[in-house]
Scaffold this active site. Structure first.
Site, mmCIF file in Angstrom:
data_model
loop_
_atom_site.group_PDB
_atom_site.id
_atom_site.type_symbol
_atom_site.label_atom_id
_atom_site.label_comp_id
_atom_site.label_asym_id
_atom_site.label_seq_id
_atom_site.Cartn_x
_atom_site.Cartn_y
_atom_site.Cartn_z
ATOM 1 N N ASP A 92 2.706 -3.465 12.589
ATOM 2 C CA ASP A 92 2.921 -4.247 11.031
ATOM 3 C C ASP A 92 3.138 -5.346 11.196
ATOM 4 O O ASP A 92 4.392 -5.903 11.677
ATOM 5 C CB ASP A 92 4.064 -3.198 10.596
ATOM 6 C CG ASP A 92 4.126 -3.417 9.069
ATOM 7 O OD1 ASP A 92 4.352 -4.588 8.802
ATOM 8 O OD2 ASP A 92 4.099 -2.444 8.410
ATOM 9 N N THR A 97 -1.199 7.538 -0.397
ATOM 10 C CA THR A 97 -2.494 7.434 -0.876
ATOM 11 C C THR A 97 -3.256 6.337 0.069
ATOM 12 O O THR A 97 -4.492 6.351 -0.276
ATOM 13 C CB THR A 97 -2.505 7.432 -2.374
ATOM 14 O OG1 THR A 97 -1.871 6.080 -2.407
ATOM 15 C CG2 THR A 97 -1.699 8.418 -2.888
ATOM 16 N N ASP A 144 6.573 -6.345 9.407
ATOM 17 C CA ASP A 144 7.705 -5.977 10.391
ATOM 18 C C ASP A 144 7.816 -6.863 11.635
ATOM 19 O O ASP A 144 9.073 -7.515 11.870
ATOM 20 C CB ASP A 144 7.798 -4.572 10.843
ATOM 21 C CG ASP A 144 7.854 -3.495 9.611
ATOM 22 O OD1 ASP A 144 8.049 -3.961 8.489
ATOM 23 O OD2 ASP A 144 7.784 -2.419 10.089
ATOM 24 N N ARG A 181 0.978 -1.102 0.027
ATOM 25 C CA ARG A 181 -0.140 -0.079 0.028
ATOM 26 C C ARG A 181 0.713 1.168 0.129
ATOM 27 O O ARG A 181 1.866 1.450 0.640
ATOM 28 C CB ARG A 181 -0.947 -0.232 1.271
ATOM 29 C CG ARG A 181 -0.717 0.618 2.434
ATOM 30 C CD ARG A 181 -1.827 0.468 3.344
ATOM 31 N NE ARG A 181 -1.152 0.649 4.873
ATOM 32 C CZ ARG A 181 -1.719 0.645 5.836
ATOM 33 N NH1 ARG A 181 -3.059 0.629 5.875
ATOM 34 N NH2 ARG A 181 -1.202 0.841 7.101
HETATM 35 N N1 URA Z 1 -0.907 -3.409 8.097
HETATM 36 C C1 URA Z 1 -0.434 -3.901 9.136
HETATM 37 O O1 URA Z 1 0.709 -4.656 8.944
HETATM 38 N N2 URA Z 1 -1.042 -3.599 10.323
HETATM 39 C C2 URA Z 1 -2.022 -2.720 10.276
HETATM 40 O O2 URA Z 1 -2.599 -2.433 11.558
HETATM 41 C C3 URA Z 1 -2.775 -2.277 9.200
HETATM 42 C C4 URA Z 1 -2.144 -2.507 7.950
#
Ligand code: URA
Length: 211
Positions: free
Chosen positions: A202, A107, A205, A103
């Site tokens: 994330d 945007t 991550d 993503r």
């Molecule tokens: N992507 C993620 O890894 N965590 C989120 O909270 C939202 C999108």
């Protein structure tokens, strides 16, 4: 769109450890793997089977086997890759395709940067793997990709979803196809950075360490 929330104490327990910021990547990966296998059990409830005749050591009988065409499992890179083993453990004969989507952090739109999928997905049951259904943008783009190749039966397996993202997917899919979303939990909301709250941060991550 059909939503299934896996309401099970083991799922809730594993999810709580995943959410904890002190859980390190090796444990996180292991737990994602275990959670996905539990979710896969729900996600494959309507997998197509055909009837087969077999002979047991005692007698002849009829059973079922997975039907052709085989189901297609599609992890959305990068974080969906962490869900692949958990899913194929339950569906070892499935084919695996890949969709690389990212993503745009400004945007929030989904960009496809890689794909490895059969050209014709007619009649195929497709299982998309993406841990976080946040804004819904990535999942809608991935579903559109599969529908454009003829798929009409798509199940998304996610660890967490935000209500906002679920509404976006529901609206975008309409009655174009049978789409199911199987999640371990639906969280409260998105924050101003489009992260799921309370969420787990994330997912990419946390699975692989920050790159
Ligand atoms: N992507 C993620 O890894 N965590 C989120 O909270 C939202 C999108």
């Amino acid at each position: 769109m059909r939503l299934h929330v896996a309401d099970h104490p083991l799922v809730a327990h594993k999810l709580t450890v995943l959410r904890d910021e002190t859980t390190a990547s090796p444990t996180f990966r292991l737990l994602v793997d275990e959670l996905v296998t539990l979710l896969a059990y729900e996600a494959t409830r309507h997998v197509h089977v055909k009837s087969v005749d077999i002979v047991t050591p005692v007698t002849a009988t009829t059973g079922v086997k997975l039907a052709d065409p085989r189901p297609l499992v599609v992890p959305i890179l990068r974080a969906g890759l962490g869900m692949l083993d958990g899913m194929t453990r339950l569906l070892p004969t499935a084919e695996v395709g890949f969709l690389g989507m990212q993503r745009d952090e400004e945007t929030l739109e989904a960009i496809t940067y890689a794909e490895r999928l059969p050209d014709d997905l007619s009649g195929r049951q497709c299982f998309l793997l993406d841990p976080m259904l946040a804004t819904g943008g990535t999942l809608v783009a991935a579903i559109d990709f599969l529908l454009a190749r003829g798929a009409r039966d798509v199940t998304a397996v996610c660890l967490l979803a935000a209500p906002e993202g679920l509404a976006v997917v529901e609206k975008a899919v309409g009655d174009r196809a049978e789409v199911s979303v199987v999640v371990a939990a639906v969280d409260e909301r998105l924050n101003d950075k489009a992260y799921i709250v309370p969420g787990l941060g994330d997912a990419g991550d946390r699975l692989y360490g920050v790159v």
